[in-house]
Design an enzyme around this catalytic site. Structure first.
Site, short mmCIF file in Angstrom:
data_model
loop_
_atom_site.label_atom_id
_atom_site.label_comp_id
_atom_site.label_asym_id
_atom_site.label_seq_id
_atom_site.Cartn_x
_atom_site.Cartn_y
_atom_site.Cartn_z
N THR A 138 97.53 -22.81 -33.24
CA THR A 138 98.55 -22.27 -32.34
C THR A 138 98.14 -22.58 -30.90
OG1 THR A 138 97.56 -20.06 -32.13
CG2 THR A 138 99.07 -20.43 -33.98
N GLY A 193 98.67 -25.44 -29.57
CA GLY A 193 98.03 -26.73 -29.80
C GLY A 193 98.48 -27.85 -28.91
N GLY A 200 94.79 -28.31 -23.73
CA GLY A 200 93.53 -27.58 -23.61
C GLY A 200 92.71 -27.51 -24.88
N ILE A 201 92.14 -26.34 -25.11
CA ILE A 201 91.27 -26.13 -26.27
C ILE A 201 92.03 -26.36 -27.57
CG2 ILE A 201 90.00 -24.36 -27.54
CD1 ILE A 201 89.21 -23.17 -24.80
N GLY A 202 93.28 -25.93 -27.63
CA GLY A 202 94.07 -26.12 -28.84
C GLY A 202 94.27 -27.58 -29.19
N TYR A 229 93.69 -8.64 -19.78
CA TYR A 229 93.31 -9.81 -20.57
C TYR A 229 92.03 -9.53 -21.35
CZ TYR A 229 91.44 -14.44 -21.64
OH TYR A 229 90.90 -15.52 -22.29
#
Length: 250
Positions: free
Chosen positions: A12, A14, A17-19, A151
């Site tokens: 998710t 995706g 970035g990291i995804g 957060y």
């Protein structure tokens, strides 16, 4: 053979970035990767970057249960279940205590907590026994960074979910772990500031706080995600893997 040869994965958030880095790495290791996110343009570009034969994009918002149903119907229709779930999607915004609004609270807990919960719950019917679930946490869950309270609280909830779900799903051999990335060079990190100059100063400050002296690259976080997704971490569940350059360790 790759570490995820013949497996099916879902990431998710995706599109960037990291995804995106994690989806690329899983596909490179042999998985067919489903990616989801709210912006079709980003997802289309991500599929092109990963490879259309190994990636499927489904536009949707994890805080919308109907969108999650559509996502899992697409995975179910492929007929191979799901072996890896990386619940990565989340949002972040700096707001000090005195300025927190209902909207700020509701959107953070709606995406980061409620969205993560139902992402995993609705995956249960398609998760194969022995699957790996990875939740994207944060080093902020352990620290008291000013103006990041909501957060951080949402990420503390994520860490708690990993422990509880690891216990609840152990009967199916499903492992649940969290990762706790430190500051990472992503569009989301830059987006925490009002303009490019402020973003550059902010990232320089963050890098100065990291013992390794720099920000993480998304690919470095993706390597940790792959480890938790694969059989190399077969005796690890309920944990939180810090990928933070020593930020919260030293």
């Amino acid at each position: 053979m790759g570490l995820l040869e013949g497996k099916t994965a879902l990431v998710t958030g995706g599109g960037t970035g990291i995804g995106l880095a994690s989806a690329k790495r899983m596909a490179a290791e042999g998985a067919h990767v489903f990616i989801t996110g709210r912006r079709k343009t980003e997802l289309d570009a991500a599929v092109e970057a990963i490879g259309a034969e190994t990636a499927t994009a489904v536009v949707g918002d994890i805080s919308n249960l109907d969108d999650l149903d559509r996502l899992y119907e697409a995975i179910r229709a492929r007929g191979k279940g799901l072996d890896v779930l990386f619940a990565n999607a989340s949002i972040a915004e700096f707001v000090p205590l005195e300025d927190i609004t209902e909207e700020h609270f509701d959107i953070h807990f709606g995406v980061n907590v409620r969205g993560t919960l139902f992402t995993v719950q609705k995956a249960l019917p398609v998760l194969n026994d022995g699957a790996s679930v990875i939740l994207n946490g944060s080093t902020n869950a352990d620290s008291g960074a000013p103006a990041f309270g909501v957060y951080a609280a949402s990420k503390a909830a994520t860490r708690s979910f990993a422990r509880t779900w690891a216990n609840e799903l152990k009967g199916r051999g499903i492992r649940v772990n969290a990762i706790a990335p430190g500051p990472t060079e992503t569009p989301g990190l830059s987006g925490l500031q009002a303009d490019a100059e402020q973003a550059a100063e902010f990232k320089q400050y963050l890098a100065s706080q990291v013992p390794l002296g720099r920000l993480a690259r998304p690919e470095e976080i993706a390597a940790a995600v792959l480890f938790l997704a694969s059989g190399q971490s077969s005796f690890i569940t309920g944990s939180s893997l810090y990928v933070d350059g020593g930020l919260n360790q030293i």
